[in-house]
Motif scaffolding. Structure first.
Motif, mmCIF file in Angstrom:
data_model
loop_
_atom_site.group_PDB
_atom_site.id
_atom_site.type_symbol
_atom_site.label_atom_id
_atom_site.label_comp_id
_atom_site.label_asym_id
_atom_site.label_seq_id
_atom_site.Cartn_x
_atom_site.Cartn_y
_atom_site.Cartn_z
ATOM 1 N N GLU A 302 0.815 -1.210 0.000
ATOM 2 C CA GLU A 302 0.000 0.000 0.000
ATOM 3 C C GLU A 302 0.856 1.271 0.000
ATOM 4 O O GLU A 302 0.415 2.324 -0.463
ATOM 5 C CB GLU A 302 -0.961 0.009 1.184
ATOM 6 C CG GLU A 302 -0.305 0.126 2.546
ATOM 7 C CD GLU A 302 -1.316 0.107 3.682
ATOM 8 O OE1 GLU A 302 -2.530 0.000 3.399
ATOM 9 O OE2 GLU A 302 -0.887 0.202 4.856
ATOM 10 N N VAL A 303 2.074 1.166 0.496
ATOM 11 C CA VAL A 303 2.968 2.327 0.483
ATOM 12 C C VAL A 303 3.239 2.769 -0.942
ATOM 13 O O VAL A 303 3.222 3.963 -1.266
ATOM 14 C CB VAL A 303 4.297 1.995 1.202
ATOM 15 C CG1 VAL A 303 5.318 3.110 0.983
ATOM 16 C CG2 VAL A 303 4.062 1.791 2.689
ATOM 17 N N TRP A 304 3.487 1.798 -1.813
ATOM 18 C CA TRP A 304 3.835 2.100 -3.196
ATOM 19 C C TRP A 304 2.604 2.414 -4.051
ATOM 20 O O TRP A 304 2.708 3.131 -5.050
ATOM 21 C CB TRP A 304 4.595 0.929 -3.821
ATOM 22 C CG TRP A 304 5.821 0.553 -3.063
ATOM 23 C CD1 TRP A 304 5.982 -0.503 -2.218
ATOM 24 C CD2 TRP A 304 7.081 1.243 -3.059
ATOM 25 N NE1 TRP A 304 7.256 -0.526 -1.685
ATOM 26 C CE2 TRP A 304 7.952 0.535 -2.193
ATOM 27 C CE3 TRP A 304 7.564 2.384 -3.706
ATOM 28 C CZ2 TRP A 304 9.260 0.926 -1.960
ATOM 29 C CZ3 TRP A 304 8.875 2.766 -3.478
ATOM 30 C CH2 TRP A 304 9.712 2.050 -2.616
ATOM 31 N N GLN A 305 1.440 1.888 -3.650
ATOM 32 C CA GLN A 305 0.257 1.984 -4.511
ATOM 33 C C GLN A 305 -0.802 2.970 -4.021
ATOM 34 O O GLN A 305 -1.657 3.383 -4.809
ATOM 35 C CB GLN A 305 -0.383 0.593 -4.649
ATOM 36 C CG GLN A 305 0.525 -0.422 -5.331
ATOM 37 C CD GLN A 305 -0.117 -1.787 -5.455
ATOM 38 O OE1 GLN A 305 -1.211 -2.027 -4.940
ATOM 39 N NE2 GLN A 305 0.557 -2.702 -6.140
ATOM 40 N N ASN A 306 -0.780 3.322 -2.748
ATOM 41 C CA ASN A 306 -1.854 4.161 -2.199
ATOM 42 C C ASN A 306 -1.284 5.265 -1.325
ATOM 43 O O ASN A 306 -0.970 5.051 -0.152
ATOM 44 C CB ASN A 306 -2.838 3.303 -1.411
ATOM 45 C CG ASN A 306 -4.006 4.107 -0.854
ATOM 46 O OD1 ASN A 306 -4.198 5.283 -1.194
ATOM 47 N ND2 ASN A 306 -4.788 3.480 0.013
ATOM 48 N N GLU A 307 -1.145 6.437 -1.904
ATOM 49 C CA GLU A 307 -0.593 7.576 -1.169
ATOM 50 C C GLU A 307 -1.430 7.940 0.051
ATOM 51 O O GLU A 307 -0.904 8.433 1.050
ATOM 52 C CB GLU A 307 -0.481 8.770 -2.119
ATOM 53 C CG GLU A 307 0.170 9.995 -1.530
ATOM 54 C CD GLU A 307 0.289 11.135 -2.534
ATOM 55 O OE1 GLU A 307 0.137 12.297 -2.117
ATOM 56 O OE2 GLU A 307 0.538 10.847 -3.728
ATOM 57 N N ASN A 308 -2.735 7.693 -0.011
ATOM 58 C CA ASN A 308 -3.605 8.021 1.120
ATOM 59 C C ASN A 308 -3.327 7.158 2.344
ATOM 60 O O ASN A 308 -3.751 7.498 3.448
ATOM 61 C CB ASN A 308 -5.077 7.861 0.710
ATOM 62 C CG ASN A 308 -5.499 8.890 -0.323
ATOM 63 O OD1 ASN A 308 -4.983 10.009 -0.350
ATOM 64 N ND2 ASN A 308 -6.422 8.513 -1.194
ATOM 65 N N SER A 309 -2.628 6.042 2.153
ATOM 66 C CA SER A 309 -2.328 5.160 3.287
ATOM 67 C C SER A 309 -1.136 5.648 4.106
ATOM 68 O O SER A 309 -0.896 5.149 5.207
ATOM 69 C CB SER A 309 -2.039 3.738 2.792
ATOM 70 O OG SER A 309 -0.740 3.651 2.198
ATOM 71 N N TRP A 310 -0.372 6.596 3.573
ATOM 72 C CA TRP A 310 0.856 7.025 4.253
ATOM 73 C C TRP A 310 0.585 7.573 5.647
ATOM 74 O O TRP A 310 1.436 7.510 6.528
ATOM 75 C CB TRP A 310 1.578 8.083 3.420
ATOM 76 C CG TRP A 310 2.061 7.599 2.092
ATOM 77 C CD1 TRP A 310 2.066 6.308 1.623
ATOM 78 C CD2 TRP A 310 2.606 8.397 1.044
ATOM 79 N NE1 TRP A 310 2.580 6.248 0.358
ATOM 80 C CE2 TRP A 310 2.914 7.518 -0.034
ATOM 81 C CE3 TRP A 310 2.866 9.752 0.892
ATOM 82 C CZ2 TRP A 310 3.479 7.970 -1.222
ATOM 83 C CZ3 TRP A 310 3.422 10.209 -0.295
ATOM 84 C CH2 TRP A 310 3.735 9.327 -1.339
ATOM 85 N N ILE A 311 -0.608 8.109 5.853
ATOM 86 C CA ILE A 311 -0.936 8.717 7.146
ATOM 87 C C ILE A 311 -1.031 7.667 8.251
ATOM 88 O O ILE A 311 -0.972 7.993 9.442
ATOM 89 C CB ILE A 311 -2.249 9.525 7.045
ATOM 90 C CG1 ILE A 311 -2.342 10.533 8.198
ATOM 91 C CG2 ILE A 311 -3.462 8.598 6.979
ATOM 92 C CD1 ILE A 311 -3.456 11.544 8.005
ATOM 93 N N LYS A 312 -1.144 6.389 7.885
ATOM 94 C CA LYS A 312 -1.204 5.330 8.898
ATOM 95 C C LYS A 312 0.050 5.315 9.763
ATOM 96 O O LYS A 312 -0.031 5.075 10.967
ATOM 97 C CB LYS A 312 -1.390 3.962 8.225
ATOM 98 C CG LYS A 312 -2.739 3.754 7.574
ATOM 99 C CD LYS A 312 -2.824 2.363 6.950
ATOM 100 C CE LYS A 312 -4.162 2.139 6.266
ATOM 101 N NZ LYS A 312 -4.252 0.781 5.658
ATOM 102 N N SER A 313 1.189 5.541 9.157
ATOM 103 C CA SER A 313 2.445 5.578 9.911
ATOM 104 C C SER A 313 2.922 6.994 10.157
ATOM 105 O O SER A 313 3.885 7.214 10.895
ATOM 106 C CB SER A 313 3.526 4.780 9.183
ATOM 107 O OG SER A 313 3.612 5.167 7.825
ATOM 108 N N ASN A 314 2.233 7.976 9.541
ATOM 109 C CA ASN A 314 2.615 9.381 9.654
ATOM 110 C C ASN A 314 1.403 10.227 10.052
ATOM 111 O O ASN A 314 0.841 10.953 9.217
ATOM 112 C CB ASN A 314 3.179 9.875 8.324
ATOM 113 C CG ASN A 314 4.485 9.206 7.944
ATOM 114 O OD1 ASN A 314 5.560 9.642 8.333
ATOM 115 N ND2 ASN A 314 4.397 8.130 7.178
ATOM 116 N N PRO A 315 0.986 10.158 11.314
ATOM 117 C CA PRO A 315 -0.227 10.882 11.729
ATOM 118 C C PRO A 315 -0.105 12.394 11.622
ATOM 119 O O PRO A 315 -1.115 13.095 11.584
ATOM 120 C CB PRO A 315 -0.416 10.440 13.187
ATOM 121 C CG PRO A 315 0.959 10.051 13.640
ATOM 122 C CD PRO A 315 1.589 9.423 12.435
#
Length: 583
Positions: A302-315
């Protein structure tokens, strides 16, 4: 959904009091705020506490500390320097989770804070150190008299980062500075310029804030109330954390906090803590006093395919940490193994194996050969790994042509005869072939005869006029050999293959040059083998050094090491060497 009485999900209230934690839980579970499944599991654990008959929910301590942070603490680093420390919702929820739950302690005879142990895992540049520093400062002022706080980390420099963050916030606030003082030993109550004889903010209060590192001795016996350990991913075991955890055990309401990103140390302290934490989250272990607050991705894909998921590890993404920064890091990670390891572990909390292969087979493969006659009467850069264990040793020279960035390398390997018997069947066949091709020089007996290494360099000079400008060697295993080389007029320079600083920069350049097909190693099969056996070991400063691939401890990397060491000498003497090449 949150439905159990007495929660009010529309106003995020508990018994008439607004709760940041309930607001955060509700928005996370509704998908309004994107978080990973591991944090959802912890939020579910916390949600049950609101209806637990053995738990009292009291917001007073949390409110006091949140108010203290937002009114008394100020940021001290750009771009927020001098601005009030206004907490984001995830930070307020985190503070509440620590302080609002109370449990009755029969031994003490009163209600005490339930949470005593905190594991806070979040990607870098999301404000974890300032947040924990602010909580420590709030505890110092809002807690009881005599509160002693200890900031710790794997090294003194990292421990000092948290201490300086606390001290800078203290200095930014006139009201806090008026009643405290600081020196090289720590932060204390009482200010000689504004002396108070009595009260919590006078010299009478013996509370302190100090710093300590894992390398500092005599940690046992310290009686502290709050212990905060930064970057625990760098710790190999619990030898530096257990004394701190034991030191807080004498307190009625201790608070032990571990804050970190993911790391690359295999089977280290953080790995064990996360194994236990995940057992708790899945219900396999009971740890009711442990707050497990993990900002993690659900997959690497998901890191490579979904930019919206980045907030999971970067609140803090978009407020504290810039999205453009993450995009840039990921682009670099696509073309660099070292950057990929660093970015995935530090920016997305995805554990990376620090002993996986450094380079792919395709990146290493180069079937070009060279004609040594083309380099007759040339200058070279040398590298030598004599091997302390007395098995395979390696020596090489790097040659270049005027006006070209390409490096050509000639190499020789050395091994004692007795060591051949200890090789695996597969390696015995390899070595027998390499010896027949004169790629390896065999010394009789149990030890390498290092004078043969000297003779190889002398032969290059006598037969081809190839003169090493400087030769790098590992300082731990070559004292007498270096003296012999000096007698022949060779200039040998010490390079420690265990030193992050010495090996990191040349290792990156070797990687880049191999990928760009700028290294001709004469299609030497031993070089290929050594490069395939080499992994990169990385520290928190993104410095790297070569180690053996995990599971290949019996294999050799000497050829890769000498190439990197020779590159170190080349980089340190590039201008002078290239001027000699151009003659």
């Amino acid at each position: 959904m949150i439905t159990s009485y007495p929660l009010n999900v529309l106003t995020y209230e508990y018994n008439g009091t607004h709760s940041y934690l309930l607001e955060y839980i509700t928005k996370c579970k509704a998908g309004e705020i994107v978080v990973g499944q591991e944090l959802i599991m912890e939020l579910d654990r916390l949600l049950l506490l609101f209806d637990d008959p053995d738990i009292k929910v009291d917001f007073e301590d949390a409110k006091k500390r949140i108010k203290f942070i937002e009114t008394k603490c100020k940021h001290f680093e750009a771009p927020f320097a001098g601005k009030p420390f206004l907490l984001e919702l995830f930070q307020k929820a985190f503070v509440e989770a620590i302080y609002i739950f109370k449990i009755y302690d029969d031994e003490i005879g009163r209600w005490v804070r339930l949470i005593q142990d905190v594991l806070f895992l979040v990607a870098r540049k999301n404000g974890k150190t300032p947040l924990i520093s602010a909580i420590c400062l709030a505890e110092f002022f809002c807690g009881e008299m005599g509160t002693r706080i200890l900031c710790s980390s794997n090294d003194y420099e990292q421990a000092d980062l948290m201490f300086q963050a606390i001290n800078s916030m203290r200095e930014e606030s006139r009201s806090l500075e008026k009643v405290t003082r600081s020196n090289i030993k720590g932060i204390f109550f009482g200010n000689p310029k504004n002396p108070k004889k009595v009260g919590k903010f006078s010299y009478k209060n013996k509370g302190t804030i100090k710093k300590i590192s894992a390398k500092t001795g005599a940690k046992e016996g310290k009686n502290i109330k709050v212990g905060a350990v930064d970057e625990v991913h760098e710790l190999k075991d619990n030898s530096s954390t257990m004394p701190i955890r034991q030191a807080v055990s004498t307190q009625d309401e201790p608070l032990y906090i571990e804050l970190t990103t993911e790391g690359v140390i295999n089977d280290g302290y953080l790995d064990e803590r996360l194994r236990e934490a995940r057992q708790v989250l899945s219900g396999e272990l009971e740890r009711p006093r442990w707050l497990i607050w993990l900002y993690t991705q659900d997959s690497e894909q998901e890191v490579w395919q979904n930019e919206n998921s980045w907030i999971k590890s970067n609140p803090g993404l978009g407020v504290i940490k810039k999205r453009s920064f993450l995009k840039k890091m990921l682009e670099e990670a696509k073309t660099s193994k070292s950057m990929r390891v660093f970015v995935l572990s530090k920016d997305f909390n995805i554990k990376q194996n620090n002993a996986s292969a450094w380079l792919t087979h395709e990146e290493i493969l180069n079937e070009e050969t060279l004609d040594i006659e083309e380099f007759r009467n040339s200058f070279a850069i040398g590298g030598v790994d004599l091997s302390k264990s007395g098995d395979l040793a390696s020596a090489r020279v790097i040659l270049m042509k005027p006006g070209s960035q390409k490096k050509y390398t000639i190499q020789k390997y050395f091994i004692p005869e007795s060591k051949l018997e200890n090789l695996s069947k597969e390696d015995k066949d390899r070595f027998a072939n390499w010896i027949r091709r004169n790629l390896i020089d065999v010394s009789p007996g149990n030890e390498n005869d290092f004078s043969r290494v000297t003779a190889w360099f002398v032969k290059l000079v006598k037969d081809y006029g190839i003169r090493p400008y400087k030769i790098g060697y590992d300082k731990w295993s070559a004292i007498y050999w270096a003296k012999e080389m000096d007698e022949y007029g060779f200039d040998c320079v010490k390079v420690s293959q265990q030193d992050w600083g010495a090996m990191s920069e040349p290792m990156r350049l070797v990687e880049a040059d191999l990928k760009s097909n700028l290294i001709n190693y004469n299609n030497n099969p031993i070089d290929k083998w050594c490069l395939e056996n080499t992994a990169l070991d990385m520290n928190s400063k993104m410095e790297m050094r070569p180690v053996k691939v995990q599971g290949k401890e019996d294999k050799k990397i000497d050829g890769a090491v000498t190439l990197i060491m020779a590159y170190r000498i080349y980089m340190d003497n590039r201008t002078e060497f290239l001027s000699l090449v151009g003659r």
